[in-house]
Design a protein around this motif. Sequence first.
Motif, PDB file in Angstrom:
ATOM      1  N   LYS A 152       0.825  -1.202   0.000  1.00 58.16           N
ATOM      2  CA  LYS A 152       0.000   0.000   0.000  1.00 58.16           C
ATOM      3  C   LYS A 152       0.865   1.261   0.000  1.00 58.16           C
ATOM      4  O   LYS A 152       0.585   2.234  -0.705  1.00 58.16           O
ATOM      5  CB  LYS A 152      -0.907  -0.010   1.223  1.00 58.16           C
ATOM      6  N   ASP A 153       1.970   1.235   0.795  1.00 55.60           N
ATOM      7  CA  ASP A 153       2.866   2.399   0.821  1.00 55.60           C
ATOM      8  C   ASP A 153       3.510   2.629  -0.541  1.00 55.60           C
ATOM      9  O   ASP A 153       3.647   3.779  -0.990  1.00 55.60           O
ATOM     10  CB  ASP A 153       3.942   2.187   1.883  1.00 55.60           C
ATOM     11  N   ARG A 154       3.896   1.543  -1.205  1.00 49.18           N
ATOM     12  CA  ARG A 154       4.496   1.692  -2.536  1.00 49.18           C
ATOM     13  C   ARG A 154       3.486   2.289  -3.523  1.00 49.18           C
ATOM     14  O   ARG A 154       3.833   3.135  -4.351  1.00 49.18           O
ATOM     15  CB  ARG A 154       4.998   0.331  -3.039  1.00 49.18           C
ATOM     16  N   LYS A 155       2.265   1.848  -3.438  1.00 44.25           N
ATOM     17  CA  LYS A 155       1.232   2.374  -4.351  1.00 44.25           C
ATOM     18  C   LYS A 155       0.998   3.864  -4.104  1.00 44.25           C
ATOM     19  O   LYS A 155       0.875   4.660  -5.038  1.00 44.25           O
ATOM     20  CB  LYS A 155      -0.069   1.606  -4.162  1.00 44.25           C
ATOM     21  N   GLU A 156       0.963   4.255  -2.819  1.00 45.29           N
ATOM     22  CA  GLU A 156       0.791   5.680  -2.522  1.00 45.29           C
ATOM     23  C   GLU A 156       1.991   6.488  -2.996  1.00 45.29           C
ATOM     24  O   GLU A 156       1.840   7.620  -3.480  1.00 45.29           O
ATOM     25  CB  GLU A 156       0.590   5.859  -1.020  1.00 45.29           C
ATOM     26  N   GLU A 160       1.925   9.586  -5.596  1.00 49.12           N
ATOM     27  CA  GLU A 160       2.503  10.890  -5.275  1.00 49.12           C
ATOM     28  C   GLU A 160       3.508  11.309  -6.340  1.00 49.12           C
ATOM     29  O   GLU A 160       3.570  12.475  -6.740  1.00 49.12           O
ATOM     30  CB  GLU A 160       3.179  10.822  -3.894  1.00 49.12           C
ATOM     31  N   ALA A 161       4.310  10.335  -6.821  1.00 48.09           N
ATOM     32  CA  ALA A 161       5.264  10.652  -7.884  1.00 48.09           C
ATOM     33  C   ALA A 161       4.552  11.087  -9.155  1.00 48.09           C
ATOM     34  O   ALA A 161       4.981  12.017  -9.851  1.00 48.09           O
ATOM     35  CB  ALA A 161       6.154   9.435  -8.153  1.00 48.09           C
ATOM     36  N   ALA A 162       3.423  10.419  -9.474  1.00 45.66           N
ATOM     37  CA  ALA A 162       2.660  10.815 -10.652  1.00 45.66           C
ATOM     38  C   ALA A 162       2.108  12.222 -10.497  1.00 45.66           C
ATOM     39  O   ALA A 162       2.106  13.023 -11.440  1.00 45.66           O
ATOM     40  CB  ALA A 162       1.531   9.814 -10.891  1.00 45.66           C
ATOM     41  N   LYS A 163       1.640  12.569  -9.291  1.00 47.47           N
ATOM     42  CA  LYS A 163       1.136  13.924  -9.062  1.00 47.47           C
ATOM     43  C   LYS A 163       2.248  14.959  -9.228  1.00 47.47           C
ATOM     44  O   LYS A 163       2.045  16.028  -9.808  1.00 47.47           O
ATOM     45  CB  LYS A 163       0.534  14.021  -7.660  1.00 47.47           C
ATOM     46  N   GLN A 164       3.426  14.635  -8.693  1.00 45.17           N
ATOM     47  CA  GLN A 164       4.537  15.570  -8.823  1.00 45.17           C
ATOM     48  C   GLN A 164       4.927  15.769 -10.282  1.00 45.17           C
ATOM     49  O   GLN A 164       5.206  16.888 -10.715  1.00 45.17           O
ATOM     50  CB  GLN A 164       5.730  15.050  -8.017  1.00 45.17           C
ATOM     51  N   LYS A 165       4.903  14.680 -11.034  1.00 48.31           N
ATOM     52  CA  LYS A 165       5.234  14.785 -12.456  1.00 48.31           C
ATOM     53  C   LYS A 165       4.215  15.647 -13.184  1.00 48.31           C
ATOM     54  O   LYS A 165       4.553  16.493 -14.015  1.00 48.31           O
ATOM     55  CB  LYS A 165       5.299  13.389 -13.065  1.00 48.31           C
ATOM     56  N   GLU A 166       2.945  15.459 -12.867  1.00 44.24           N
ATOM     57  CA  GLU A 166       1.884  16.255 -13.498  1.00 44.24           C
ATOM     58  C   GLU A 166       2.015  17.728 -13.127  1.00 44.24           C
ATOM     59  O   GLU A 166       1.835  18.612 -13.959  1.00 44.24           O
ATOM     60  CB  GLU A 166       0.521  15.720 -13.065  1.00 44.24           C
ATOM     61  N   GLU A 167       2.369  17.996 -11.842  1.00 46.40           N
ATOM     62  CA  GLU A 167       2.549  19.375 -11.414  1.00 46.40           C
ATOM     63  C   GLU A 167       3.729  20.025 -12.132  1.00 46.40           C
ATOM     64  O   GLU A 167       3.688  21.197 -12.518  1.00 46.40           O
ATOM     65  CB  GLU A 167       2.757  19.408  -9.893  1.00 46.40           C
ATOM     66  N   ASN A 209       7.931  17.564   2.675  1.00 41.15           N
ATOM     67  CA  ASN A 209       8.344  17.583   1.270  1.00 41.15           C
ATOM     68  C   ASN A 209       7.158  17.841   0.362  1.00 41.15           C
ATOM     69  O   ASN A 209       7.246  18.558  -0.629  1.00 41.15           O
ATOM     70  CB  ASN A 209       8.998  16.251   0.912  1.00 41.15           C
ATOM     71  N   ARG A 210       6.021  17.228   0.682  1.00 40.24           N
ATOM     72  CA  ARG A 210       4.839  17.461  -0.154  1.00 40.24           C
ATOM     73  C   ARG A 210       4.426  18.926  -0.107  1.00 40.24           C
ATOM     74  O   ARG A 210       4.026  19.515  -1.112  1.00 40.24           O
ATOM     75  CB  ARG A 210       3.685  16.591   0.331  1.00 40.24           C
TER      76      ARG A 210
END
Length: 572
Positions: A152-156, A160-167, A209-210
């Motif tokens: 579950k932690d890996r999926k989250e 989060e990495a996908a969100k950062q890339k989109e941002e 960091n977020r």
Amino acid sequence: MVDSRPINPTAAASASNKTEMTTLPSGAYYPTFLEPLTKNEMALLDTYEKIKHYEKEAARLKAEEAKRRLEEANERYRAKVREREKAEGKGSDDEDDDDEDKPSKRADDHSDTNPSDDDDSDADEETAERRKKRAQEISKLRKEVNAARDAKDRKEAEKEAAKQKEEAMRRAHLGEGGASEGGGERKRSVGYDDDEDDDEEDDYLDEDNRALESGPAIKKKRVEPENPWDEKPKPSLIANMGGDSTPVHDFSKKLGMSKISLDGSVLFPYEGNLPWEPPAQPADFLDGCLQLELPDFDSSAGSHSGNNTVAVKFHAPQESKRFSINIAAPNHNDYNNILFHFNPRHFKKGGQLVINDRNESMWGNDISVPLSTLPLMFGVQSCTLIVQINEEGFDVFVEGQHCARLEHRTILPKGKGPLFLQFPSSDDYGNPENWMVYRVWWGRKRAMADVLDGVAGVNIYSSVHPRKLFVSGLPKLRSEPEVDLRRAELERAFRKYGGASGAVAVSVQKNSTFAFVEVASEGQAELALREMARRYKVNRARRTKHEALMEERAAKEAAEKGMGKEGGVDWD
């Protein structure tokens, strides 16, 4: 051979009724008076007896199987209880709880000469083995739970990495590279903790960091206004592009109806007032209603100085059934005399806009317009109604669309003076109205009506019937004989107004307190109004649409034949 002998209790009961029964070897029986039986009949009786036997046997086996299952379930439950007690160290090593020598065994447990030592040691070994197996199962379950948590932690983390890339892509498109780099520098300055022993510290660092990675996207707390009336809705994108955003409670800037202007002013709301709503349970339409004076109205022909336009910004919810607006002269007598009545009815005949007038508590012939042909008035955020008063009548505009015209049915007050605008709190039957009035403006505007083709109420007939009278305030009729007596009474009373023949047309209905009387001419009607006022409550009656159409047709035919509008003799 057939054997005749005593039978079961049923047969005995039959024998008591003097019916002799014969029993077959299979156990089946039948009345003796039916002999002789054929082979097929005897085989059928044997078959029935076998079926009964099989059914009894099946029921017995089913009951035994159910009992066996219950015993097995009970034994499994007891075994689980014993295992749980032994695992917790609370149970006894001996499975026989009813052993009377158990206390003596416990007392001599430390003795070397006790023959039960071997049994106790075996039980201890079994208990230790069982505990070891349980510990292994618990360890396995913990590993599975930890593995699921890690997944579950890996999926989250991937999300989060996908969100950062989109941002990052969004900032690149918007040209916010500097901000992004600054965010990256701040991110690097904080760094990450590689020590995995302190999980809580890692969680706090991840949250920091977020927050740093969010860059210039700063969340601001919305400050609620002290007065919800002052809150302005957020304009749409199209309104921003056009440069014209209208608040819900205000008129459009294109109408030029600000609070104070050269051609008018806002009458409602007053300073600091909220929108007006009818009370939940009014006593009548006057209880809690909103009344406003419309000053400086001038009915003089060709007047260009008096006010002539009233505008109302309102909201009617989707569940609202109806609401209404009245405009009256100063002598309205608690609004029993109304010059203009505006009444949208949401659920009547699919939705109708009713426009009418009222004279001496009697409503006139209404003008009905389907709501489906008009702009939405129910269930929208807000709606604007404009009523203009001119020489012809009242012109009605909803969201700029010319909906109807009510031609003047009552003479307007002479000269310059006020009118009165009323928002009733209920209908005539006490049913509360459901809507909200945001703003009311009164002033002078140029005439908005241009093309009158297809506008309801334009060039309509006169609503007053020239020869028909309305007689009210009569005792209620409850039977047909009473109706006949009432008709005969009115015919005798109004006979002298019936012309040469003395015939008048009287219309009376059962369960009513009124009647209609049609006399010979308009002059006779005027005479009856003056002379019969002492005996009856008499008023002018209003024409129906059918009567108006029939009179127009008769006048047209008479004009084609070269005759006058009315034939015969006028007995004025």
